[in-house]
Write a protein that holds these residues in place. Structure first.
Motif, mmCIF file in Angstrom:
data_model
loop_
_atom_site.group_PDB
_atom_site.id
_atom_site.type_symbol
_atom_site.label_atom_id
_atom_site.label_comp_id
_atom_site.label_asym_id
_atom_site.label_seq_id
_atom_site.Cartn_x
_atom_site.Cartn_y
_atom_site.Cartn_z
ATOM 1 N N PRO A 96 0.808 -1.222 0.000
ATOM 2 C CA PRO A 96 0.000 0.000 0.000
ATOM 3 C C PRO A 96 0.842 1.274 0.000
ATOM 4 C CG PRO A 96 -0.842 -1.588 1.596
ATOM 5 C CD PRO A 96 0.474 -2.124 1.113
ATOM 6 N N LYS A 97 0.382 2.248 -0.751
ATOM 7 C CA LYS A 97 1.076 3.530 -0.805
ATOM 8 C C LYS A 97 1.015 4.260 0.533
ATOM 9 C CE LYS A 97 2.534 3.598 -5.043
ATOM 10 N NZ LYS A 97 3.987 3.656 -5.358
ATOM 11 N N SER A 98 0.123 3.812 1.408
ATOM 12 C CA SER A 98 0.026 4.430 2.730
ATOM 13 C C SER A 98 1.236 4.099 3.612
ATOM 14 C CB SER A 98 -1.258 3.969 3.434
ATOM 15 O OG SER A 98 -1.280 2.556 3.552
ATOM 16 N N LEU A 99 2.016 3.100 3.227
ATOM 17 C CA LEU A 99 3.225 2.771 3.987
ATOM 18 C C LEU A 99 4.259 3.872 3.783
ATOM 19 C CD1 LEU A 99 3.628 -1.079 3.382
ATOM 20 C CD2 LEU A 99 2.503 0.098 5.278
ATOM 21 N N LYS A 100 4.764 4.388 4.873
ATOM 22 C CA LYS A 100 5.685 5.511 4.837
ATOM 23 C C LYS A 100 7.107 5.041 4.537
ATOM 24 C CE LYS A 100 7.501 9.275 7.689
ATOM 25 N NZ LYS A 100 7.477 9.902 9.042
ATOM 26 N N VAL A 101 7.755 5.705 3.588
ATOM 27 C CA VAL A 101 9.144 5.397 3.220
ATOM 28 C C VAL A 101 10.079 6.360 3.939
ATOM 29 C CG1 VAL A 101 10.824 5.303 1.341
ATOM 30 C CG2 VAL A 101 8.471 4.526 0.957
ATOM 31 N N SER A 102 11.169 5.818 4.472
ATOM 32 C CA SER A 102 12.193 6.672 5.085
ATOM 33 C C SER A 102 13.516 6.491 4.342
ATOM 34 C CB SER A 102 12.394 6.316 6.561
ATOM 35 O OG SER A 102 13.468 7.068 7.103
ATOM 36 N N GLU A 103 14.129 7.600 3.976
ATOM 37 C CA GLU A 103 15.446 7.585 3.342
ATOM 38 C C GLU A 103 16.522 8.130 4.290
ATOM 39 O OE1 GLU A 103 16.102 6.200 0.576
ATOM 40 O OE2 GLU A 103 14.156 6.023 -0.429
ATOM 41 N N ALA A 104 16.156 8.357 5.546
ATOM 42 C CA ALA A 104 17.102 8.902 6.521
ATOM 43 C C ALA A 104 18.178 7.867 6.840
ATOM 44 C CB ALA A 104 16.370 9.303 7.796
ATOM 45 N N ASN A 105 19.430 8.308 6.835
ATOM 46 C CA ASN A 105 20.543 7.406 7.124
ATOM 47 C C ASN A 105 20.868 7.454 8.615
ATOM 48 O OD1 ASN A 105 22.635 5.608 6.830
ATOM 49 N ND2 ASN A 105 24.084 7.116 6.057
ATOM 50 N N ARG A 106 19.961 6.873 9.408
ATOM 51 C CA ARG A 106 20.152 6.784 10.852
ATOM 52 C C ARG A 106 20.174 5.314 11.253
ATOM 53 N NH1 ARG A 106 15.984 10.885 10.794
ATOM 54 N NH2 ARG A 106 14.495 9.351 11.593
ATOM 55 N N TYR A 107 20.595 5.064 12.499
ATOM 56 C CA TYR A 107 20.632 3.678 12.963
ATOM 57 C C TYR A 107 19.240 3.052 12.933
ATOM 58 C CZ TYR A 107 25.439 4.290 14.540
ATOM 59 O OH TYR A 107 26.787 4.510 14.583
ATOM 60 N N TYR A 108 18.246 3.823 13.342
ATOM 61 C CA TYR A 108 16.887 3.287 13.333
ATOM 62 C C TYR A 108 15.914 4.392 12.927
ATOM 63 C CZ TYR A 108 12.769 0.661 14.605
ATOM 64 O OH TYR A 108 11.572 0.002 14.556
ATOM 65 N N PRO A 109 15.756 4.605 11.629
ATOM 66 C CA PRO A 109 14.836 5.656 11.177
ATOM 67 C C PRO A 109 13.384 5.225 11.327
ATOM 68 C CG PRO A 109 15.672 4.456 9.305
ATOM 69 C CD PRO A 109 16.376 3.896 10.521
ATOM 70 N N GLY A 110 12.503 6.198 11.424
ATOM 71 C CA GLY A 110 11.087 5.874 11.442
ATOM 72 C C GLY A 110 10.623 5.474 10.056
ATOM 73 N N GLY A 111 9.376 5.071 9.966
ATOM 74 C CA GLY A 111 8.836 4.676 8.670
ATOM 75 C C GLY A 111 8.536 3.198 8.607
ATOM 76 N N ALA A 166 7.451 -0.197 -5.192
ATOM 77 C CA ALA A 166 7.581 -1.132 -6.306
ATOM 78 C C ALA A 166 8.747 -2.087 -6.079
ATOM 79 C CB ALA A 166 7.759 -0.364 -7.614
ATOM 80 N N GLN A 167 9.843 -1.586 -5.519
ATOM 81 C CA GLN A 167 11.006 -2.435 -5.263
ATOM 82 C C GLN A 167 10.687 -3.509 -4.223
ATOM 83 O OE1 GLN A 167 13.976 0.462 -4.164
ATOM 84 N NE2 GLN A 167 14.215 1.220 -6.262
ATOM 85 N N VAL A 168 9.993 -3.120 -3.159
ATOM 86 C CA VAL A 168 9.598 -4.083 -2.127
ATOM 87 C C VAL A 168 8.625 -5.109 -2.703
ATOM 88 C CG1 VAL A 168 8.314 -4.341 0.040
ATOM 89 C CG2 VAL A 168 10.046 -2.539 -0.187
#
Length: 217
Positions: free
Chosen positions: A53-68, A82-84
């Motif tokens: 679902p497009k409602s799933l939030k994507v995070s591109e933050a380069n942290r140890y544990y990003p939200g999303g 699409a990749q997932v």
């Protein structure tokens, strides 16, 4: 007369003894501890449909544990949903193809709820957990009706980090390879076992990942 009474009394006594004997034997009989055999329907998966679902939030933050809900870095920057979806489709197909076809025709519907792999920072330092979760539903191909209720599958497993990750990559064991292989095994267990797939305990890191999933889904 006395003789007849004695005979009658003896008959009554023997009859009473005969009636009570089975009860005593039943009371003293050992319990049947043979485990009940639970049969699992053998499915012939004729189609696999994966939705992210497009409602799933994507995070591109380069942290140890990003939200999303979706954290994925091994493919080039682009449509992470699409990749997932492509990874899940490949994994489900590998898992199903490795199973012997069953007798009950079915469509396998998968709805991804979480795909949290490692960021670059976590991958090359501390490692962590691949948090992979989805709902699964089997349907009749002819009617579209569901075989039972949707099943939630938690397929989290340990992710490599640091030198272990670098060494694995040198052998071609990338995150994508390990995740795909793991999900293929998960769907086999989910379809073939009475209790479905049971994720291993991952300690504090696993608990933190589950907390994150609860907060984002």
């Amino acid at each position: 007369m006395k003789t007849r009474r004695a005979i009658c009394a003896l008959i009554v006594a023997l009859t009473a003894a005969g009636c009570s004997a089975p009860e005593t034997a039943t009371r003293n009989a050992p319990l049947d501890t043979t485990p009940a055999i639970i049969s699992v329907p053998s499915y012939d998966i004729q189609d696999i449909r994966v939705s992210v679902p497009k409602s799933l939030k994507v995070s591109e933050a380069n942290r140890y544990y990003p939200g999303g809900d979706i954290v994925w870095r091994e493919d080039p920057a682009g449509d992470r949903h699409a990749q997932v979806k492509a990874i899940f489709e490949d994994a489900m197909r590998q898992g199903v193809d490795a199973m012997r076809p069953g007798k009950v025709p079915a469509i396998l519907d998968i709805q991804v709820t979480r795909f949290h792999a490692l960021t670059e920072k976590a991958r090359y330092t501390v490692g962590g957990v691949h948090s992979l979760q989805f709902h699964m539903l089997l349907r009749d191909p002819e009617t579209g009706l569901a075989y039972g209720e949707p099943q939630f599958v938690k397929a989290d497993f340990k992710a490599l980090g640091g030198q272990a990750a670098i060494k694995a990559e040198s052998k071609g064991l990338t995150q994508k390879y390990r995740i795909t292989t793991h999900l293929a095994s998960v769907i086999q267990r989910q379809l073939g076992s009475p209790n479905g797939y049971q994720a291993a305990s991952l300690g504090l890191m696993g608990a933190l990942n589950q907390l994150g999933a609860s907060n984002t889904n």
